[in-house]
Scaffold this motif. Structure first.
Motif, short mmCIF file in Angstrom:
data_model
loop_
_atom_site.label_atom_id
_atom_site.label_comp_id
_atom_site.label_asym_id
_atom_site.label_seq_id
_atom_site.Cartn_x
_atom_site.Cartn_y
_atom_site.Cartn_z
N PRO A 1 36.09 34.20 18.47
CA PRO A 1 35.57 33.00 18.57
C PRO A 1 34.96 32.35 17.01
CG PRO A 1 34.18 34.71 18.92
CD PRO A 1 35.51 35.34 18.88
N TRP A 2 35.03 31.04 16.93
CA TRP A 2 34.57 30.44 15.85
C TRP A 2 33.16 30.68 15.60
CZ3 TRP A 2 36.51 24.54 15.53
CH2 TRP A 2 37.77 24.80 15.35
N SER A 3 32.45 30.62 14.48
CA SER A 3 31.13 30.94 13.90
C SER A 3 30.49 29.60 14.28
CB SER A 3 31.15 31.55 12.69
OG SER A 3 31.69 30.47 11.50
N ALA A 4 29.13 29.86 14.15
CA ALA A 4 28.29 28.34 14.12
C ALA A 4 28.57 27.66 12.75
CB ALA A 4 26.62 28.92 14.30
N PHE A 5 28.94 28.50 11.85
CA PHE A 5 29.04 27.57 10.55
C PHE A 5 30.48 26.80 10.73
CE2 PHE A 5 31.13 27.74 6.27
CZ PHE A 5 30.03 26.77 5.78
N ALA A 6 31.33 27.21 11.51
CA ALA A 6 32.55 26.62 11.41
C ALA A 6 32.43 25.11 12.19
CB ALA A 6 33.78 27.47 12.39
N PHE A 7 31.49 25.45 13.14
CA PHE A 7 31.03 24.10 14.12
C PHE A 7 30.21 23.16 13.30
CE2 PHE A 7 32.33 26.98 17.62
CZ PHE A 7 33.00 26.03 18.33
N TRP A 8 29.53 23.58 12.51
CA TRP A 8 28.58 22.88 11.72
C TRP A 8 29.46 21.77 10.83
CZ3 TRP A 8 24.69 27.65 10.76
CH2 TRP A 8 23.85 27.52 11.87
N GLU A 9 30.27 22.95 10.07
CA GLU A 9 31.28 22.41 8.81
C GLU A 9 31.99 20.96 9.34
OE1 GLU A 9 32.96 24.47 5.32
OE2 GLU A 9 33.82 24.96 7.34
N LEU A 10 32.61 21.32 10.90
CA LEU A 10 33.36 20.24 11.34
C LEU A 10 32.73 18.96 11.66
CD1 LEU A 10 36.04 21.97 13.56
CD2 LEU A 10 36.58 20.77 11.51
N MET A 11 31.53 18.93 12.10
CA MET A 11 30.46 18.12 12.65
C MET A 11 30.00 17.40 11.31
SD MET A 11 27.95 19.21 15.67
CE MET A 11 28.02 20.90 15.69
N SER A 12 30.03 18.07 10.34
CA SER A 12 29.65 17.53 9.13
C SER A 12 30.73 16.51 8.28
CB SER A 12 29.07 18.42 7.97
OG SER A 12 28.05 19.13 8.68
N ASN A 13 31.89 16.86 8.90
CA ASN A 13 33.14 16.38 8.20
C ASN A 13 33.51 14.89 8.78
OD1 ASN A 13 35.90 15.71 7.29
ND2 ASN A 13 36.69 17.75 7.16
N GLU A 14 33.45 13.76 7.90
CA GLU A 14 33.66 12.69 8.68
C GLU A 14 35.07 12.38 9.12
OE1 GLU A 14 34.17 9.81 4.67
OE2 GLU A 14 32.30 10.05 5.58
N ASP A 15 35.93 13.16 8.69
CA ASP A 15 37.42 13.00 9.48
C ASP A 15 37.59 13.86 10.66
OD1 ASP A 15 38.42 11.65 7.38
OD2 ASP A 15 38.58 13.04 6.15
N CYS A 16 36.42 14.50 10.92
CA CYS A 16 36.63 15.11 12.18
C CYS A 16 35.70 14.44 13.70
CB CYS A 16 36.03 16.55 12.22
SG CYS A 16 37.11 17.31 10.97
#
Ligand SMILES: CC(C)(COP(=O)(O)OP(=O)(O)OC[C@H]1O[C@@H](n2cnc3c(N)ncnc32)[C@H](O)[C@@H]1OP(=O)(O)O)[C@@H](O)C(=O)NCCC(=O)NCCS
Length: 141
Positions: free
Chosen positions: A24-39
């Motif tokens: 599974p992905w980590s919480a950090f991976a989800f946070w990082e993608l949510m913070s990326n304006e291209d995602c």
């Protein structure tokens, strides 16, 4: 209801992620993608979250990174609605193709993507620690 993923959703999403995936992905991976304006990160929720999807805009393509639906909610069209919404997001951002990687052994997901007109276009050997990835792609529209 489909809506944008929120930072407060991550604990519930992690529970689903841990039930759905061996790595599974980590919480950090989800946070990082949510913070990326291209995602583009979305959840399907009624009273609670039952599925989610994440995708990123990359050059002329949209990269589908992750889709998961709670086991007891599968085969009800929820994965389709999540995928279609991400494809519409790509199309509205003038992307001409969608692509993704999926585990070679994940027959259910491969059938799901084939149903949605994705074709197998290549293999990435040992992309996962214990499996190859099949690369799948489809044209938009
Ligand atoms: C792949 C996944 C997201 C599909 O979600 P879903 O909500 O069940 O998908 P839908 O109900 O929209 O299915 C649409 C079509 O896809 C195909 N499909 C979906 N699941 C399938 C399965 N287990 N076996 C074969 N075909 C399948 C079918 O053609 C289905 O139509 P049908 O039910 O009328 O036969 C879900 O199985 C899942 O969360 N799997 C675990 C996580 C995962 O592997 N994600 C993909 C990572 S790349």
């Amino acid at each position: 209801m489909l809506r944008r993923m929120d930072f407060f959703d991550v604990p519930v999403i992690l529970e689903i992620e841990n039930r759905c995936f061996k790595n599974p992905w980590s919480a950090f991976a989800f946070w990082e993608l949510m913070s990326n304006e291209d995602c583009y990160c979305i959840v399907m929720a009624n009273k609670k979250i039952i599925g989610y999807g994440m995708a990123c805009l990359e050059e002329e393509k949209i990269h589908i990174l992750n889709i998961a639906v709670e086991k007891e909610e599968r085969r009800k069209g929820i994965g389709t609605r999540i995928l279609q919404d991400m494809l519409e997001y790509g199309a509205s951002n003038k992307k001409r193709r969608a692509f993704l990687e999926v585990r070679r052994r994940n027959c259910a997901a491969i059938s799901f993507y084939e149903r949605h007109h994705f074709n197998k276009i290549g293999v990435k050997r040992r992309y996962y620690s214990d499996d190859d990835a099949i690369i799948m792609e489809r044209l938009m529209g």
